[in-house]
Design a protein around this motif. Sequence first.
Motif, PDB file in Angstrom:
ATOM      1  N   PHE A  29     -24.962 -29.317  62.716  1.00  0.00           N
ATOM      2  CA  PHE A  29     -23.932 -28.313  62.968  1.00  0.00           C
ATOM      3  C   PHE A  29     -22.629 -28.969  63.436  1.00  0.00           C
ATOM      4  CE2 PHE A  29     -22.181 -25.131  66.122  1.00  0.00           C
ATOM      5  CZ  PHE A  29     -21.601 -24.301  65.177  1.00  0.00           C
ATOM      6  N   THR A  30     -22.741 -29.962  64.316  1.00  0.00           N
ATOM      7  CA  THR A  30     -21.542 -30.668  64.776  1.00  0.00           C
ATOM      8  C   THR A  30     -20.866 -31.392  63.622  1.00  0.00           C
ATOM      9  OG1 THR A  30     -22.443 -30.944  67.008  1.00  0.00           O
ATOM     10  CG2 THR A  30     -20.650 -32.422  66.366  1.00  0.00           C
ATOM     11  N   ARG A  31     -21.657 -31.971  62.736  1.00  0.00           N
ATOM     12  CA  ARG A  31     -21.084 -32.629  61.564  1.00  0.00           C
ATOM     13  C   ARG A  31     -20.387 -31.614  60.658  1.00  0.00           C
ATOM     14  NH1 ARG A  31     -24.747 -37.423  59.090  1.00  0.00           N
ATOM     15  NH2 ARG A  31     -22.760 -37.662  57.980  1.00  0.00           N
ATOM     16  N   ARG A  62     -22.182 -23.663  72.742  1.00  0.00           N
ATOM     17  CA  ARG A  62     -23.631 -23.639  72.848  1.00  0.00           C
ATOM     18  C   ARG A  62     -24.185 -24.593  71.795  1.00  0.00           C
ATOM     19  NH1 ARG A  62     -23.086 -20.862  76.944  1.00  0.00           N
ATOM     20  NH2 ARG A  62     -23.233 -18.586  77.107  1.00  0.00           N
ATOM     21  N   ARG A  63     -25.478 -24.839  71.870  1.00  0.00           N
ATOM     22  CA  ARG A  63     -26.128 -25.692  70.876  1.00  0.00           C
ATOM     23  C   ARG A  63     -25.885 -25.173  69.468  1.00  0.00           C
ATOM     24  NH1 ARG A  63     -30.924 -25.052  68.146  1.00  0.00           N
ATOM     25  NH2 ARG A  63     -31.932 -26.975  67.399  1.00  0.00           N
ATOM     26  N   ASP A  64     -25.891 -23.842  69.331  1.00  0.00           N
ATOM     27  CA  ASP A  64     -25.838 -23.234  68.010  1.00  0.00           C
ATOM     28  C   ASP A  64     -24.528 -22.527  67.710  1.00  0.00           C
ATOM     29  OD1 ASP A  64     -26.118 -21.211  69.822  1.00  0.00           O
ATOM     30  OD2 ASP A  64     -27.754 -20.180  68.777  1.00  0.00           O
ATOM     31  N   ARG A  65     -23.485 -22.702  68.534  1.00  0.00           N
ATOM     32  CA  ARG A  65     -22.230 -22.001  68.275  1.00  0.00           C
ATOM     33  C   ARG A  65     -21.058 -22.642  68.998  1.00  0.00           C
ATOM     34  NH1 ARG A  65     -21.314 -16.617  68.997  1.00  0.00           N
ATOM     35  NH2 ARG A  65     -23.285 -16.312  67.930  1.00  0.00           N
ATOM     36  N   VAL A  66     -19.885 -22.431  68.410  1.00  0.00           N
ATOM     37  CA  VAL A  66     -18.622 -22.768  69.058  1.00  0.00           C
ATOM     38  C   VAL A  66     -17.717 -21.556  68.909  1.00  0.00           C
ATOM     39  CG1 VAL A  66     -16.543 -24.189  68.993  1.00  0.00           C
ATOM     40  CG2 VAL A  66     -18.765 -25.246  68.654  1.00  0.00           C
ATOM     41  N   GLU A  67     -17.138 -21.108  70.026  1.00  0.00           N
ATOM     42  CA  GLU A  67     -16.202 -20.000  69.991  1.00  0.00           C
ATOM     43  C   GLU A  67     -14.823 -20.521  70.378  1.00  0.00           C
ATOM     44  OE1 GLU A  67     -17.559 -16.554  72.111  1.00  0.00           O
ATOM     45  OE2 GLU A  67     -19.508 -16.532  71.087  1.00  0.00           O
ATOM     46  N   VAL A  86     -15.240 -18.075  65.404  1.00  0.00           N
ATOM     47  CA  VAL A  86     -16.582 -18.467  65.834  1.00  0.00           C
ATOM     48  C   VAL A  86     -17.332 -19.085  64.661  1.00  0.00           C
ATOM     49  CG1 VAL A  86     -18.762 -17.703  66.850  1.00  0.00           C
ATOM     50  CG2 VAL A  86     -16.618 -16.592  67.512  1.00  0.00           C
ATOM     51  N   LEU A  87     -17.878 -20.266  64.885  1.00  0.00           N
ATOM     52  CA  LEU A  87     -18.747 -20.925  63.910  1.00  0.00           C
ATOM     53  C   LEU A  87     -20.101 -21.099  64.570  1.00  0.00           C
ATOM     54  CD1 LEU A  87     -16.213 -23.615  62.645  1.00  0.00           C
ATOM     55  CD2 LEU A  87     -16.774 -21.426  61.586  1.00  0.00           C
ATOM     56  N   SER A  88     -21.169 -20.739  63.845  1.00  0.00           N
ATOM     57  CA  SER A  88     -22.494 -20.755  64.458  1.00  0.00           C
ATOM     58  C   SER A  88     -23.568 -20.971  63.402  1.00  0.00           C
ATOM     59  CB  SER A  88     -22.762 -19.436  65.206  1.00  0.00           C
ATOM     60  OG  SER A  88     -22.750 -18.339  64.293  1.00  0.00           O
ATOM     61  N   PHE A  89     -24.799 -21.194  63.888  1.00  0.00           N
ATOM     62  CA  PHE A  89     -25.948 -21.236  62.981  1.00  0.00           C
ATOM     63  C   PHE A  89     -27.143 -20.590  63.674  1.00  0.00           C
ATOM     64  CE2 PHE A  89     -26.901 -24.990  65.513  1.00  0.00           C
ATOM     65  CZ  PHE A  89     -28.289 -25.057  65.535  1.00  0.00           C
ATOM     66  N   ALA A  90     -28.094 -20.128  62.876  1.00  0.00           N
ATOM     67  CA  ALA A  90     -29.314 -19.515  63.392  1.00  0.00           C
ATOM     68  C   ALA A  90     -30.496 -20.008  62.568  1.00  0.00           C
ATOM     69  CB  ALA A  90     -29.228 -17.995  63.333  1.00  0.00           C
ATOM     70  N   GLU A 137     -38.563 -21.575  56.258  1.00  0.00           N
ATOM     71  CA  GLU A 137     -37.634 -21.684  57.378  1.00  0.00           C
ATOM     72  C   GLU A 137     -36.221 -21.815  56.833  1.00  0.00           C
ATOM     73  OE1 GLU A 137     -36.615 -24.527  61.247  1.00  0.00           O
ATOM     74  OE2 GLU A 137     -38.344 -24.968  59.965  1.00  0.00           O
ATOM     75  N   GLN A 138     -35.327 -20.939  57.267  1.00  0.00           N
ATOM     76  CA  GLN A 138     -33.952 -20.916  56.799  1.00  0.00           C
ATOM     77  C   GLN A 138     -32.992 -21.251  57.943  1.00  0.00           C
ATOM     78  OE1 GLN A 138     -32.767 -20.125  53.693  1.00  0.00           O
ATOM     79  NE2 GLN A 138     -34.648 -19.400  52.705  1.00  0.00           N
ATOM     80  N   ILE A 139     -31.896 -21.919  57.577  1.00  0.00           N
ATOM     81  CA  ILE A 139     -30.787 -22.121  58.511  1.00  0.00           C
ATOM     82  C   ILE A 139     -29.623 -21.287  57.987  1.00  0.00           C
ATOM     83  CG2 ILE A 139     -29.265 -23.753  59.674  1.00  0.00           C
ATOM     84  CD1 ILE A 139     -32.166 -24.243  60.307  1.00  0.00           C
ATOM     85  N   VAL A 140     -29.145 -20.375  58.809  1.00  0.00           N
ATOM     86  CA  VAL A 140     -28.069 -19.473  58.413  1.00  0.00           C
ATOM     87  C   VAL A 140     -26.787 -19.894  59.128  1.00  0.00           C
ATOM     88  CG1 VAL A 140     -27.283 -17.088  58.255  1.00  0.00           C
ATOM     89  CG2 VAL A 140     -29.733 -17.608  58.144  1.00  0.00           C
ATOM     90  N   PHE A 141     -25.780 -20.278  58.368  1.00  0.00           N
ATOM     91  CA  PHE A 141     -24.495 -20.683  58.931  1.00  0.00           C
ATOM     92  C   PHE A 141     -23.517 -19.517  58.816  1.00  0.00           C
ATOM     93  CE2 PHE A 141     -26.592 -24.569  57.590  1.00  0.00           C
ATOM     94  CZ  PHE A 141     -26.414 -25.392  58.691  1.00  0.00           C
ATOM     95  N   CYS A 142     -22.730 -19.329  59.877  1.00  0.00           N
ATOM     96  CA  CYS A 142     -21.862 -18.164  59.937  1.00  0.00           C
ATOM     97  C   CYS A 142     -20.469 -18.539  60.447  1.00  0.00           C
ATOM     98  CB  CYS A 142     -22.471 -17.110  60.868  1.00  0.00           C
ATOM     99  SG  CYS A 142     -21.499 -15.603  61.030  1.00  0.00           S
ATOM    100  N   SER A 143     -19.463 -17.907  59.849  1.00  0.00           N
ATOM    101  CA  SER A 143     -18.079 -18.025  60.313  1.00  0.00           C
ATOM    102  C   SER A 143     -17.569 -16.619  60.604  1.00  0.00           C
ATOM    103  CB  SER A 143     -17.213 -18.701  59.248  1.00  0.00           C
ATOM    104  OG  SER A 143     -15.842 -18.665  59.623  1.00  0.00           O
TER     105      SER A 143
END
Length: 226
Positions: free
Chosen positions: A84-86, A143-148, A164-168, A176-182
């Motif tokens: 996510f950071t990358r 957070r581990r899974d988001r930046v606001e 906001v950029l995040s993943f779940a 198992e899915q990784i969902v990326f969100c903007s």
Amino acid sequence: MLRFIVTATAIITSSSAIYFYIFHTQLSKRIAHTTHNGTLQKTSNIESIPDPIFTPEFFTIHESATKSTPRATLPQDHDPAILFTRLLRRNMTAFSRFPQALMLALVSKTPEQKASFTRAHIAALDFEVGDLVCGVYRVKLRRRDRVEFEIKMQGVDYVEGRLVLSFAERVEGDVEQIVFCSETCMWKRADETRKMPLERWAVRWMHETAAWWLVESGVKYLVDLE
């Protein structure tokens, strides 16, 4: 000669408009996206928005774009938080070359703002609270899974909101899915007549195209790391 130049310019402009219209339409079919205008709902996952913004006293525009990929398509030797950071570094670097960012760079005044557009600056970020990117995006929550990011343009108080950029991590069926969100949210007082950027059709269209492309190409970037 002048007539030729005018005709050629008109053809190029029309062709570009048609290309980007088609590109926008195709992106809209590949990205899950939503738009909400009006009173912001408490169901919003954005944690750093002040409580008064959720009342009818404020008019908001909230847009989101998501793209999921199976966890198996991503590098297995990296925690999703590291990936996510990358993704953040890659996407913000890409955005720093967009026309919108170039316009922001032109109005940036302080050394901190000007430096925040550089590739070296963005590549070194872990996106901790207080970090500034592209002149107007300052990390408000991490957070581990988001930046606001707080959106605040110096000297222009009508631009107020969050990026906001995040993943779940989710399991759909047996996969198992990784969902990326903007997400982008802007607000103003409900009785104000001035228009926010996202209330202008052309700006909103450019924003959608950029946000959707960054989500899609960002996920592809991570998949290609494997």
